[in-house]
Motif scaffolding. Structure first.
Motif, PDB file in Angstrom:
ATOM      1  N   ASP A   6       0.844  -1.191   0.000  1.00 48.52           N
ATOM      2  CA  ASP A   6       0.000   0.000   0.000  1.00 48.52           C
ATOM      3  C   ASP A   6       0.887   1.252   0.000  1.00 48.52           C
ATOM      4  O   ASP A   6       1.621   1.505   0.958  1.00 48.52           O
ATOM      5  CB  ASP A   6      -0.895  -0.013   1.248  1.00 48.52           C
ATOM      6  CG  ASP A   6      -1.828   1.187   1.302  1.00 48.52           C
ATOM      7  OD1 ASP A   6      -1.843   1.982   0.335  1.00 48.52           O
ATOM      8  OD2 ASP A   6      -2.530   1.329   2.321  1.00 48.52           O
ATOM      9  N   LEU A   7       0.813   2.023  -1.083  1.00 47.66           N
ATOM     10  CA  LEU A   7       1.642   3.222  -1.224  1.00 47.66           C
ATOM     11  C   LEU A   7       0.883   4.501  -0.899  1.00 47.66           C
ATOM     12  O   LEU A   7       1.430   5.602  -1.065  1.00 47.66           O
ATOM     13  CB  LEU A   7       2.186   3.318  -2.660  1.00 47.66           C
ATOM     14  CG  LEU A   7       3.092   2.185  -3.146  1.00 47.66           C
ATOM     15  CD1 LEU A   7       3.488   2.434  -4.601  1.00 47.66           C
ATOM     16  CD2 LEU A   7       4.329   2.066  -2.269  1.00 47.66           C
ATOM     17  N   SER A   8      -0.335   4.393  -0.434  1.00 49.65           N
ATOM     18  CA  SER A   8      -1.157   5.593  -0.260  1.00 49.65           C
ATOM     19  C   SER A   8      -0.547   6.575   0.730  1.00 49.65           C
ATOM     20  O   SER A   8      -0.643   7.799   0.551  1.00 49.65           O
ATOM     21  CB  SER A   8      -2.567   5.208   0.191  1.00 49.65           C
ATOM     22  OG  SER A   8      -2.535   4.505   1.430  1.00 49.65           O
ATOM     23  N   GLY A   9       0.095   6.072   1.781  1.00 49.43           N
ATOM     24  CA  GLY A   9       0.704   6.966   2.759  1.00 49.43           C
ATOM     25  C   GLY A   9       1.883   7.729   2.207  1.00 49.43           C
ATOM     26  O   GLY A   9       2.292   8.758   2.767  1.00 49.43           O
ATOM     27  N   LEU A  10       2.459   7.240   1.119  1.00 48.74           N
ATOM     28  CA  LEU A  10       3.539   7.974   0.450  1.00 48.74           C
ATOM     29  C   LEU A  10       2.969   8.970  -0.547  1.00 48.74           C
ATOM     30  O   LEU A  10       3.421  10.118  -0.633  1.00 48.74           O
ATOM     31  CB  LEU A  10       4.476   7.001  -0.266  1.00 48.74           C
ATOM     32  CG  LEU A  10       5.170   5.934   0.584  1.00 48.74           C
ATOM     33  CD1 LEU A  10       6.061   5.061  -0.303  1.00 48.74           C
ATOM     34  CD2 LEU A  10       5.997   6.569   1.698  1.00 48.74           C
ATOM     35  N   LYS A  11       1.948   8.522  -1.287  1.00 51.11           N
ATOM     36  CA  LYS A  11       1.430   9.363  -2.363  1.00 51.11           C
ATOM     37  C   LYS A  11       0.696  10.590  -1.831  1.00 51.11           C
ATOM     38  O   LYS A  11       0.653  11.633  -2.502  1.00 51.11           O
ATOM     39  CB  LYS A  11       0.545   8.534  -3.285  1.00 51.11           C
ATOM     40  CG  LYS A  11       1.356   7.487  -4.056  1.00 51.11           C
ATOM     41  CD  LYS A  11       0.548   6.784  -5.124  1.00 51.11           C
ATOM     42  CE  LYS A  11       1.446   5.840  -5.935  1.00 51.11           C
ATOM     43  NZ  LYS A  11       0.724   5.170  -7.022  1.00 51.11           N
ATOM     44  N   ASP A  12       0.109  10.479  -0.626  1.00 52.41           N
ATOM     45  CA  ASP A  12      -0.510  11.685  -0.067  1.00 52.41           C
ATOM     46  C   ASP A  12       0.435  12.435   0.873  1.00 52.41           C
ATOM     47  O   ASP A  12       0.054  13.412   1.525  1.00 52.41           O
ATOM     48  CB  ASP A  12      -1.816  11.337   0.655  1.00 52.41           C
ATOM     49  CG  ASP A  12      -1.613  10.463   1.894  1.00 52.41           C
ATOM     50  OD1 ASP A  12      -0.459  10.288   2.337  1.00 52.41           O
ATOM     51  OD2 ASP A  12      -2.619   9.956   2.416  1.00 52.41           O
ATOM     52  N   ALA A  13       1.704  11.951   0.938  1.00 53.36           N
ATOM     53  CA  ALA A  13       2.776  12.607   1.714  1.00 53.36           C
ATOM     54  C   ALA A  13       2.543  12.584   3.216  1.00 53.36           C
ATOM     55  O   ALA A  13       3.267  13.247   3.966  1.00 53.36           O
ATOM     56  CB  ALA A  13       3.005  14.039   1.233  1.00 53.36           C
ATOM     57  N   SER A  14       1.565  11.799   3.688  1.00 58.60           N
ATOM     58  CA  SER A  14       1.296  11.755   5.126  1.00 58.60           C
ATOM     59  C   SER A  14       2.178  10.754   5.860  1.00 58.60           C
ATOM     60  O   SER A  14       2.346  10.845   7.079  1.00 58.60           O
ATOM     61  CB  SER A  14      -0.174  11.377   5.357  1.00 58.60           C
ATOM     62  OG  SER A  14      -0.418  10.022   4.964  1.00 58.60           O
ATOM     63  N   LEU A  15       2.705   9.775   5.140  1.00 58.94           N
ATOM     64  CA  LEU A  15       3.485   8.660   5.693  1.00 58.94           C
ATOM     65  C   LEU A  15       2.650   7.796   6.653  1.00 58.94           C
ATOM     66  O   LEU A  15       3.209   7.026   7.439  1.00 58.94           O
ATOM     67  CB  LEU A  15       4.750   9.166   6.406  1.00 58.94           C
ATOM     68  CG  LEU A  15       5.821   9.760   5.482  1.00 58.94           C
ATOM     69  CD1 LEU A  15       6.936  10.388   6.309  1.00 58.94           C
ATOM     70  CD2 LEU A  15       6.380   8.705   4.548  1.00 58.94           C
ATOM     71  N   ASP A  16       1.312   7.913   6.556  1.00 57.64           N
ATOM     72  CA  ASP A  16       0.443   7.069   7.383  1.00 57.64           C
ATOM     73  C   ASP A  16       0.690   5.599   7.068  1.00 57.64           C
ATOM     74  O   ASP A  16       0.736   5.190   5.898  1.00 57.64           O
ATOM     75  CB  ASP A  16      -1.034   7.397   7.118  1.00 57.64           C
ATOM     76  CG  ASP A  16      -1.452   8.726   7.715  1.00 57.64           C
ATOM     77  OD1 ASP A  16      -0.655   9.284   8.512  1.00 57.64           O
ATOM     78  OD2 ASP A  16      -2.551   9.207   7.378  1.00 57.64           O
TER      79      ASP A  16
END
Length: 742
Positions: free
Chosen positions: A174-184
């Motif tokens: 899951d790359l979503s935390g990188l793509k939204d820059a939140s690092l969640d």
């Protein structure tokens, strides 16, 4: 040391001597072996007819002229086709008898000489030069730096974007935390040392993870961990990403307790031995490794890994977000590919077949498939036609179902900008079409849907007849299910600085090989050809649509491309080689003539030497004579050697009247007269006539349906021959002809 003019004088005399010896030898050979020559017999006086009293027709008069080069002391050249010269005896004999020097019209240019890997194929030109040597002719080199007749596919390939293949399957991470820059979902021991930066990834527009090692000495002191990644028991996984650093760096990958070995030593770069860490540099590089099923704990259902980059303090790392992937190598595809050989990994294109427009189809070399691995199908269409006139066909085992939506996808690139389409076809050639698919010279993923209109569609077809180019096609999928393809590739554009360096190297490679190879045979070159626009400014290469063989060196190297070309020609040639800059329409655009002279002066101001200026003079019988005179005056004032480099006179027809032939003859004579009158003898390099005859074969590509030459289609001398000869001689050579038979 001799001046250029003195060297030329010696060369001219040497050529004339060689030609005299050759012509004498030829004449001796002809007359010594011809037993059928008529013997003249005396008749009774009362039956004699005095030939001097008979009218002498123009054609007979022209035939009494000597060879053209007997009437001038400067170099008289001709632009020739080397195929005609080597294979057409009449063409070759006229060339040998009338000229001192020959220019290959096409064969010595970048396009025909440079192969797909940048090396040169000298075979044809070597044979040509050997044949001209036998005849005592010299060869003028044409041309080194021009925007046309290049192997543009090779040059564009050098500066094409780098294509980084997408992951080989769907990404389990899951790359979503990188793509939204939140690092969640991502964990680590960071504060401001780890962040997401925009526009710093592989493509210069994509995101990157930035990790800064500050005061660190151990790998875990700069660490970023992934979210949990789901796994399937007994499956293997491929982990990959792209990384670089601002200076030499070092990193490793560590794992959680769900792996048997949390700190594995890996053979990172196939050097045969496992190491704890991988090295990084300022260049992007891929890190890729496989986790086998046995590497996981038996009860594991997830795993995670860490980027450990704390080895060296003071290093800044970038990891491209889009290329971080974890792929299940044993996952079952979610679709059935109807096409059984779409990846061509068996090294064949069976059962594909095709036809039309003299097209060809084959398998590529290993390593030329998508991503630089494996094979691809290669389709070549030689000439532009209708799209359906060149086809590549895959026949189904059973017809497709009408009304069902099918998805097809494939990777494709072409050697020049092109268009193709996909068609579903029935036995009666009725088709459903995808519409035009635009293809460029880098790999791209095409995904479309298409619905058969009837139940009888039995063929999947690539229609590729519209563009004259070569296509590479790989990883073809056709399915009625949801198609899960590899992810889109990442396109990395080269910077303008990188392009300039690459094209500069390509220019040096071309000139060094060409001039170096013919250093002992060619002593004069068109170094830069047609650099100017009609208004007198320098071409800039900003053209909306380029022909397949167009490539503008100036676009990448700037106005100093010509400076570089002249310096390279001198470096790899001989000190006394005569180097020209050459252009056309100088007589119709005096501003262009001025611009060319100014550009030659600029080139010399940058440390190169331009020995001469060539004016092509592809003119007509009605060209402005005042402009011609003014052009010669301007060129003479430059102080350089002046050459008429490609002289021909058009009439606008291939069936001229006698009046038109007389006008053509007069224009040839006028041009030669004005050249001799306004160009000082010390600056007269010579004149090259462009072409031999008006034959259709000679004018397939240059001035078709015209009659611009000195010989007609049957190789008979035209009225223009007399005009040219009289111009060279400076008088009407035939004025003393009495009609007496010799």
């Amino acid at each position: 040391m001799l001046t250029i003019s003195e060297v030329l004088l010696i060369k001219k005399k040497d050529m004339k001597l060689k030609k005299l010896i050759f012509t004498f030898a030829l004449a001796s050979a002809l007359f010594s072996c011809d037993d059928s020559i008529m013997e003249w017999k005396e008749t009774a006086d009362e039956n004699k007819i005095t030939t001097a009293e008979l009218p002498l027709e123009l054609a007979e008069k022209i035939e009494r002229y000597e060879a053209l080069n007997t009437y001038t002391d400067f170099i008289l050249g001709d632009g020739v086709s080397i195929d005609f010269y080597l294979n057409n005896e009449a063409y070759r004999n006229i060339t040998n008898e009338n000229f001192d020097d020959v220019t290959a019209g096409y064969a010595m240019k970048h396009g025909p000489m440079v192969t797909a890997d940048g090396s040169l194929n000298f075979t044809n030109v070597d044979a040509f030069i050997a044949k001209t040597k036998e005849a005592g002719l010299s060869v003028f080199g044409h041309t080194l730096a021009w925007h046309q007749n290049n192997n543009a596919s090779y040059l564009n390939g050098l500066i094409a974007p780098t294509v980084i293949p997408g992951s080989s399957g769907s990404n389990s991470l899951d790359l979503s935390g990188l793509k939204d820059a939140s690092l969640d979902g991502w964990a680590g021991n960071w504060n401001t040392a780890i962040s997401i930066v925009e526009g710093e990834g592989l493509s210069n527009t994509s995101q990157a993870i930035q990790m800064i090692a500050d005061g660190t000495a151990n790998p875990w002191e700069l660490q970023l961990g992934t979210p949990a990644i789901p796994i399937v028991s007994e499956h293997s996984y491929e982990v990959s990403f792209y990384i670089k650093s601002d200076q030499a760096g070092q990193g490793r990958i560590s794992f959680d307790a769900n792996l048997v070995n949390q700190y594995p030593w890996v053979d990172w770069y196939s050097n045969g031995s496992g190491t704890e860490s991988f090295a990084t540099t300022s260049e992007w590089q891929q890190v890729k490794f496989t986790l086998a099923a046995a590497d996981f704990q038996p009860t594991a259902t997830t795993f995670m890994f860490n980027f450990d980059l704390g080895y060296l303090s003071g290093v800044t790392y970038l990891i491209d977000v889009n290329t971080i992937s974890v792929v299940d190598l044993d996952a079952e595809p979610s679709f059935v590919n109807i096409i059984t050989n779409g990846d061509f990994e068996d090294g064949t294109i069976n059962p594909w077949s095709g036809y039309g427009n003299d097209s060809s189809r084959t398998i590529s070399a290993d390593g030329e498939g998508y991503g630089g691995t494996g094979y691809a199908m290669v389709l070549t269409n030689p000439t532009e036609a209708q799209s359906y006139e060149a086809q590549q066909v895959y026949a189904f085992d059973a017809p497709l179902e009408s009304g069902t939506e099918y998805t097809f996808s494939f990777f494709v690139k072409s050697t020049s900008p092109a268009t193709l389409q996909v068609e579903l076809q029935n036995e009666s050639y009725g088709g459903d079409y995808s519409g035009g698919i635009v293809v460029g010279n880098t790999w791209s993923l095409v995904t479309r849907t298409i619905t058969p209109s009837t139940d009888d569609k039995i063929r999947f077809i690539f229609d590729f007849g519209e563009s004259a180019t070569t296509y590479y096609i790989d990883d073809i999928i056709l399915s009625s299910g949801e198609v899960e393809t590899a992810s889109e590739p990442t396109i990395v554009e080269k910077t303008e600085e990188e392009k300039a360096e690459i094209i500069g190297d390509a220019l040096e490679s071309w000139i060094s090989q060409m001039v170096g190879h013919y250093k002992n045979d060619v002593h004069a070159w068109d170094v830069v050809n047609e650099p100017m626009k009609e208004g007198g400014s320098l071409r800039d290469g900003n053209i909306a649509e380029l022909a397949d063989d167009e490539f503008y060196w100036v676009k990448y190297l700037g106005q100093d491309y010509a400076v570089t070309a002249f310096k390279l020609a001198r470096q790899y040639g001989n000190p006394d080689d005569v180097l020209f800059i050459n252009d056309y329409n100088l007589e119709s655009s005096l501003a262009k003539c001025d611009g060319l002279i100014e550009y030659a002066n600029y080139i010399e101001s940058q440390g190169a030497t331009v020995d001469g200026i060539g004016t092509q003079m592809h003119i007509s019988s009605t060209s402005d004579r005042d402009n011609i005179v003014e052009m010669f005056k301007k060129l003479a004032a430059s102080g350089k050697l002046i050459k008429i480099s490609e002289l021909d006179v058009r009439l606008g027809t291939n069936a001229p009247t006698n009046d038109q032939l007389a006008e053509q003859s007069d224009m040839y004579k006028f041009v030669i007269d004005m050249y001799k009158e306004h160009i000082p003898v010390s600056q007269q390099y010579g004149i090259t006539i462009w072409g031999i005859s008006d034959s259709v074969e000679e004018h397939e590509f240059w001035l078709p349906d015209e009659s611009p030459c000195l010989w007609d289609a049957d190789y008979n001398r035209k009225h223009a021959y007399k005009g040219a000869a009289d111009g060279f001689a400076g008088r009407d050579v035939s004025e003393d002809f009495t009609g007496e038979l010799n």
